[in-house]
Design an enzyme around this catalytic site. Structure first.
Site, PDB file in Angstrom:
ATOM      1  N   ILE A  87       0.781  -1.220   0.071  1.00 60.50           N
ATOM      2  CA  ILE A  87       0.041  -0.054   0.000  1.00 60.50           C
ATOM      3  C   ILE A  87       0.876   1.222   0.072  1.00 60.50           C
ATOM      4  O   ILE A  87       0.699   2.233  -0.959  1.00 60.50           O
ATOM      5  CB  ILE A  87      -1.084  -0.018   1.180  1.00 60.50           C
ATOM      6  CG1 ILE A  87      -2.162  -1.251   1.227  1.00 60.50           C
ATOM      7  CG2 ILE A  87      -1.791   1.379   1.190  1.00 60.50           C
ATOM      8  CD1 ILE A  87      -2.829  -1.115   2.413  1.00 60.50           C
ATOM      9  N   GLY A  90       6.548   4.586   4.639  1.00 59.62           N
ATOM     10  CA  GLY A  90       6.896   5.870   5.177  1.00 59.62           C
ATOM     11  C   GLY A  90       7.901   5.770   6.171  1.00 59.62           C
ATOM     12  O   GLY A  90       8.395   4.957   6.218  1.00 59.62           O
ATOM     13  N   GLY A  91       8.227   6.996   7.164  1.00 52.76           N
ATOM     14  CA  GLY A  91       9.330   6.743   8.025  1.00 52.76           C
ATOM     15  C   GLY A  91       9.062   5.551   9.018  1.00 52.76           C
ATOM     16  O   GLY A  91      10.142   5.281   9.644  1.00 52.76           O
ATOM     17  N   VAL A  95       3.645  -0.426   4.552  1.00 47.79           N
ATOM     18  CA  VAL A  95       2.193  -0.859   4.988  1.00 47.79           C
ATOM     19  C   VAL A  95       1.863  -1.853   3.810  1.00 47.79           C
ATOM     20  O   VAL A  95       1.775  -1.549   2.657  1.00 47.79           O
ATOM     21  CB  VAL A  95       1.349   0.696   4.843  1.00 47.79           C
ATOM     22  CG1 VAL A  95      -0.109  -0.306   5.581  1.00 47.79           C
ATOM     23  CG2 VAL A  95       1.725   1.258   6.164  1.00 47.79           C
ATOM     24  N   LYS A 110       1.282  -3.159   8.833  1.00 47.65           N
ATOM     25  CA  LYS A 110       2.449  -2.250   9.088  1.00 47.65           C
ATOM     26  C   LYS A 110       3.815  -3.216   9.440  1.00 47.65           C
ATOM     27  O   LYS A 110       3.772  -3.357  10.668  1.00 47.65           O
ATOM     28  CB  LYS A 110       2.151  -1.067   9.921  1.00 47.65           C
ATOM     29  CG  LYS A 110       3.397  -0.083   9.619  1.00 47.65           C
ATOM     30  CD  LYS A 110       2.963   1.114  10.342  1.00 47.65           C
ATOM     31  CE  LYS A 110       2.209   2.182   9.669  1.00 47.65           C
ATOM     32  NZ  LYS A 110       2.415   3.666  10.274  1.00 47.65           N
ATOM     33  N   ASP A 203       3.312  12.422  17.597  1.00 47.52           N
ATOM     34  CA  ASP A 203       3.730  12.559  15.925  1.00 47.52           C
ATOM     35  C   ASP A 203       2.398  12.872  15.265  1.00 47.52           C
ATOM     36  O   ASP A 203       2.311  12.210  14.181  1.00 47.52           O
ATOM     37  CB  ASP A 203       4.387  11.338  15.463  1.00 47.52           C
ATOM     38  CG  ASP A 203       4.912  11.582  14.113  1.00 47.52           C
ATOM     39  OD1 ASP A 203       5.322  12.784  14.094  1.00 47.52           O
ATOM     40  OD2 ASP A 203       5.358  10.660  13.468  1.00 47.52           O
TER      41      ASP A 203
END
Lengths: 831, 172
Positions: A87, A90-91, A95, A110, A203
């Site tokens: 999908i 990211g950091g 995913v 994830k 975050d």
């Protein structure tokens, strides 16, 4: 050699002729046709060569393919999850879409970077925190299902969201202000719930917020930042060790930027940055390097919103500035406070959009040393008479004052259901006010002796524990309306609210001038709200009485329509008759006031059940929610209509809107559970039922949906216990008995199912049987012919259960393939 | 639901929305290497619009003619979007034989789009023929019918256009 434009036609003509010629003779043919024109010949030859090389080029129709080295994880299994598609990344890791093979559902998986597994203690704490946030069951928090490890990489399994991240959204620029406020409000709501449990996100940024296709917002990755940062709670290593930077620093709070201790208020700063960006399309703090951004966060005051877009409301500026205060003591102190301010702003924006022309509502207040009061709770007036029947008066006055005062945009009035939680409780106004987070409190007492009406009211400033105003009205006759007018006036004056002419008019608006009719109406509402069969019958008499006294009393017609509609779910009379009466009343109400949201909300159910005209039903609910966005039942009925059509995401969003307006009403919880049962999201349905039962253990429908959900999850013993309770509380309503017998049947207790079934089919004089309930049991017992027969009877009688449930009811899945059932659904107006 | 009779814009919009929705539905979150046959997509859109929403087209060809341009737009938009998001990989065209992807080189969607625009500058009808054949899978005969020209003309123009596009794409 490419074909030059001016030679195009000639080259093509020769090409056309040559291409059909045998390749051996082709060169000669071209040479002959081109004559001495060497350039022409070369162009033709080049095209012929291209033709030969093209082979099957474009011959097969287009097939689009996503071109990327297929990840070697696809197809692998992690625990009971099969990874099916990539999908995003990211950091925080990659995913994947995965399939939960145990529960047969799609999930998101994830994979975290392997290094986070190094510190087992921190990983454990993260699991605990993520689970805690998820277990809040908050609609705006992503639900975590599981944790595990694949090879050395830890993973998190969560619900799968169809939608975009907010980052993706922002890449397309600013969003309309109402949407920006709505999105932020949902995030604030998620944060409020998490903060209450002591969980900070740490975050908050657009990458961690998903916007579902239906507009619903989900906050992802609670607590993950702390784990992946590789730093203890004190903050991050930003600035000093740029090599360790993860993601973007733009959304950091000043305390994060400085590596100081972080708390919940840090999330509110980050959310403020996002709100700024949503509204303007630009970020409040920027810099060429990460360090530059950090120093801007620490030092700069962002450009005022109006400089970027003058159309942005000043209230938005106020909210953003408060979020972005450098010192956390000067920010909002809780996400709940922020959410409330956003809610008010949203309502304001809504009303501005509805009133044409859009003149900004003046919200000037008399300046004074004391800040003006902007929130109020009207606590239920007590009934001081010996006669408990006079309760309709105390409840009625309270409700009517809440309704009137809610019309003032600069005043936040606690919703009815929240206020009524305090009914019959003796309380210290200051404590109650603090608990309810309002600045002022109105309490009162009502007493009626013969034709003397005595109303006592007191307005208290909670902040100073000082009485602002108090009075006693002793009136002869039935002068209730004047008393209410005076109380409302006094509140406006004593809270020093300045109203526009329109607001003043709305505040003084009366639905009837006839106080006798008003008393009868209040009595009708009082009995209607109890929702038991004898009370409903009583309420009808009172509503009819009110109409007799004032034939132009739209709300009384609406009450009548609503009473008939509620009766159709019980075993009181043939639904066709009830709906026909309800329809006549609703149309009468709309004749008086064609935009009356209360009447539209009832009409929509009638159009679905009686007229089987779903298009009009949808149109009617939409109109109701537009006319009065603050009317919860309009949202609820809209949600039911959407759910009946399988549009669950929209339905859930809508019913949650209703819930936001009346958060403490058991009826809303019952509606939310209803929608989630149909959407087959039983965990949520169960959680809603639990909340409803906590509030009122004797509310029958909560036990009913609890039972149905548990049954669908295979927890038969608990399901049966819940449904038995529902049967007892509804005094054997056939729809509840049907649900119980269905649970018996699916758990294999066939004898008991049959026993209940035969009771159900015994006609009792004067009692209507909900055929739909009988059909459910028959379907579960495998007797589809009989089940179809009873569904036909439900059809004949315009059953609400059939109209609103059959199309998606999980309990009818066994007959869903049956051609007769499909035909029935079509006749009901589906597809 | 039906657009006003004769309102071409409304019909085009409808087709466009339906194709966009379907394409989005099929493309999003799909695994890398996943292929999407445009003809299947167009057929599904046709089924939904004609059989479910009961929209009356003058003929099947009429619908497909309309869908071709839209399909091209939808795929190009998707490719643009994907080009921006490097992690998701780009979108290319490939040749499907039966259900297997052949080894023939993939075509860059955006480059083809650009080449088709240039072709249209030279000869609009040829570009149109390519759209109909390539994006909705019409046969020579069906294309001729949709455009009201002879099959022989379609065949000639198609042969030429294909060669021209091939040359242009292999040179750039």
């Amino acid at each position: 050699m490419t074909v030059t434009p001016h030679a195009w036609t000639r080259v093509k003509a020769i090409f056309d002729a040559a291409v059909v010629v045998d390749s051996k003779r082709r060169t000669a043919c071209v040479a002959e046709l081109c004559g001495a024109d060497e350039i022409l010949r070369q162009q033709v030859e080049a095209m012929l060569a291209a033709h030969d090389q093209a082979d099957t080029f474009l011959d097969a129709p287009a097939a689009a393919i996503i071109d990327r080295q297929a990840s070697d994880l696809i197809g692998r299994t992690a625990g009971s999850y099969r990874i099916v598609a990539w999908i995003g990344a990211g950091g925080m890791g990659e995913v994947y879409r995965a399939h939960d093979t145990k529960l047969d559902r799609p999930v998101a998986l994830k994979l975290l970077p392997p290094r986070v597994a190094d510190d087992a203690e921190r990983l454990r704490r993260f699991h605990a925190e993520a689970r805690a946030a998820s277990s809040l069951n908050h609609p705006n928090i992503l639900v975590i299902h599981d944790f595990g490890a694949l090879d050395t990489r830890p993973y998190i399994v969560s619900e799968l969201i169809e939608g975009d991240t907010l980052r993706h959204r922002l890449d397309r620029g600013a969003v309309p202000v109402r949407e920006a406020v709505g999105i932020t409000m949902q995030i604030a709501s998620a944060l409020a719930a998490a903060h209450e449990r002591g969980i900070a996100h740490r975050d908050i940024k657009p990458e961690n917020v998903m916007v579902r296709t239906d507009g619903y917002v989900k906050v992802l990755d609670f607590g993950l930042a702390k784990l992946v940062d590789g730093q203890p709670d004190e903050g991050t290593s930003f600035g000093t060790q740029p090599g360790l930077i993860l993601g973007t620093p733009h959304y950091m709070s000043p305390e994060q930027a400085e590596g100081k201790q972080v708390d919940e208020r840090s999330d509110l700063f980050s959310l403020g940055v996002m709100l700024y960006e949503l509204a303007t399309g630009t970020r409040p703090f920027s810099g060429d390097t990460n360090l530059g951004v950090l120093s801007s966060i620490l030092r700069d005051t962002p450009r005022p919103l109006a400089q970027i877009n003058p159309a942005l409301p000043p209230d938005l500026q106020r909210i953003v500035s408060r979020c972005l205060a450098k010192e956390r003591q000067r920010r909002y102190q809780s996400a709940g406070d922020l959410r409330r301010d956003l809610e008010e702003l949203e309502q304001l924006l809504r009303s501005e959009q509805l009133s044409v022309p859009a003149i900004p509502a003046p919200r000037t207040r008399v300046e004074d040393s004391k800040p003006a009061i902007d929130s109020l709770a009207v606590l239920p007036f007590t009934n001081a008479a010996a006669d408990p029947d006079a309760e309709y008066l105390s409840d009625g006055i309270t409700e009517s004052l809440i309704n009137r005062l809610s019309q003032i945009p600069s005043l936040r009035v606690l919703p009815r259901s929240t206020a009524f939680r305090y009914k019959g409780r003796d309380l210290d106004p200051v404590k109650a006010g603090r608990q309810l987070k309002v600045q002022a409190l109105l309490t009162g007492k009502v007493q009626q002796r013969g034709d003397l009406l005595s109303v006592q009211a007191e307005l208290v400033d909670v902040r100073q524990n000082a009485q602002l105003w108090g009075d006693r009205f002793n009136r002869r006759g039935v002068d209730l309306l004047n008393v209410e007018d005076e109380i409302a006036q006094q509140i406006v004056e004593n809270l020093r609210l300045t109203l526009t002419g329109e607001e003043r008019a709305r505040l003084a608006r009366r639905d009837t001038e006839n106080t006798g009719a008003y008393h009868l109406y209040l009595k009708g509402r009082y009995y209607w709200s109890k929702r038991t069969p004898p009370d409903l019958k009583k309420s009808i008499e009172y509503f009819e009485g009110a109409i007799a006294k004032d034939p132009g009393y739209a709300l009384a017609y609406t009450g009548l329509a609503s009473a008939y509609v509620v009766m159709t779910v019980f075993d009181l009379a043939v639904p066709t008759d009830l709906f026909t009466k309800a329809k006549a009343a609703a149309l009468q109400a709309l004749e008086v006031d064609s935009n009356l949201a209360e009447a539209l909300a009832e009409l929509t159910l009638i159009q679905g059940c009686l007229d089987r005209d779903w298009e009009s039903a949808v149109e009617t609910c939409r109109r109701a929610t537009q006319r009065r966005p603050g009317y919860w039942l309009a949202h609820d009925h809209y949600a039911m209509t959407l759910a009946a059509h399988g549009q669950f995401d929209d339905a859930i969003a809508e019913v949650r809107r209703g819930q936001a307006l009346e958060p403490l009403s058991v009826v809303v919880h019952h509606h939310v559970a209803w929608i989630h049962v149909l959407a087959r999201r039983y965990d949520v349905a169960i959680a809603e039922c639990r909340s409803a039962i906590d509030m009122d253990p004797n509310f029958p429908m909560a036990h009913m949906w609890m039972g149905v959900s548990l049954e669908q999850q295979g927890q038969y013993d608990d399901a049966i216990a819940s449904l038995e309770r529902a049967v007892a509380l509804t005094r054997g309503a056939s729809i509840a008995v049907g649900a119980l017998a269905h649970a018996y049947a699916s758990s294999g207790r066939t004898d008991e199912a049959r026993q209940r079934l035969s009771e159900l089919r015994q006609p009792i004089h004067g009692r209507y049987i909900q055929h739909y309930g009988v059909a459910l049991v028959l379907a579960a017992l495998g007797e589809s012919d009989e089940a179809m027969h009873w569904l036909e009877l439900a059809y004949r009688d315009h059953s609400l259960w059939l109209a609103y449930w059959a199309n998606v009811d999980p309990r009818l899945d066994v007959v869903r393939h049956d051609a007769r059932f499909k035909t029935l659904l079509r006749r009901l107006g589906f597809q | 639901m039906d657009p006003a009779p004769g309102s071409m814009d409304a019909l085009v919009l409808l087709v466009h929305e339906e194709l966009r929705r379907l394409a989005h539905h099929y493309m999003r979150g799909e695994r890398v290497g996943h292929t999407l046959q445009t003809t299947a997509l167009v057929n599904e859109a046709y089924m939904r619009l004609v059989e479910v929403k009961r929209i009356d087209w003058r003929s099947r060809g009429h619908f497909f003619a309309m869908a071709a341009t839209t399909m091209r737009r939808v795929l190009v938009d998707h490719a643009r979007e994907r080009a921006r998001d490097k992690r998701g990989g780009g979108l290319v065209f490939t040749t499907l034989t039966g259900h297997a992807v052949t080894s023939s080189p993939a075509i860059d969607v955006l480059a083809l789009d650009e080449a088709l625009d240039r072709l249209a500058d030279m000869d609009a009808q040829q570009a149109r023929i390519v759209e109909l054949r390539y994006f909705t899978g019409l046969t020579i005969e069906e294309t001729a019918e949709a455009l009201g020209i002879s099959p022989a003309t379609v065949k000639r123009d198609w042969t030429w256009a294909r060669a021209w596009l091939y040359q242009r794409l292999s040179l750039t």
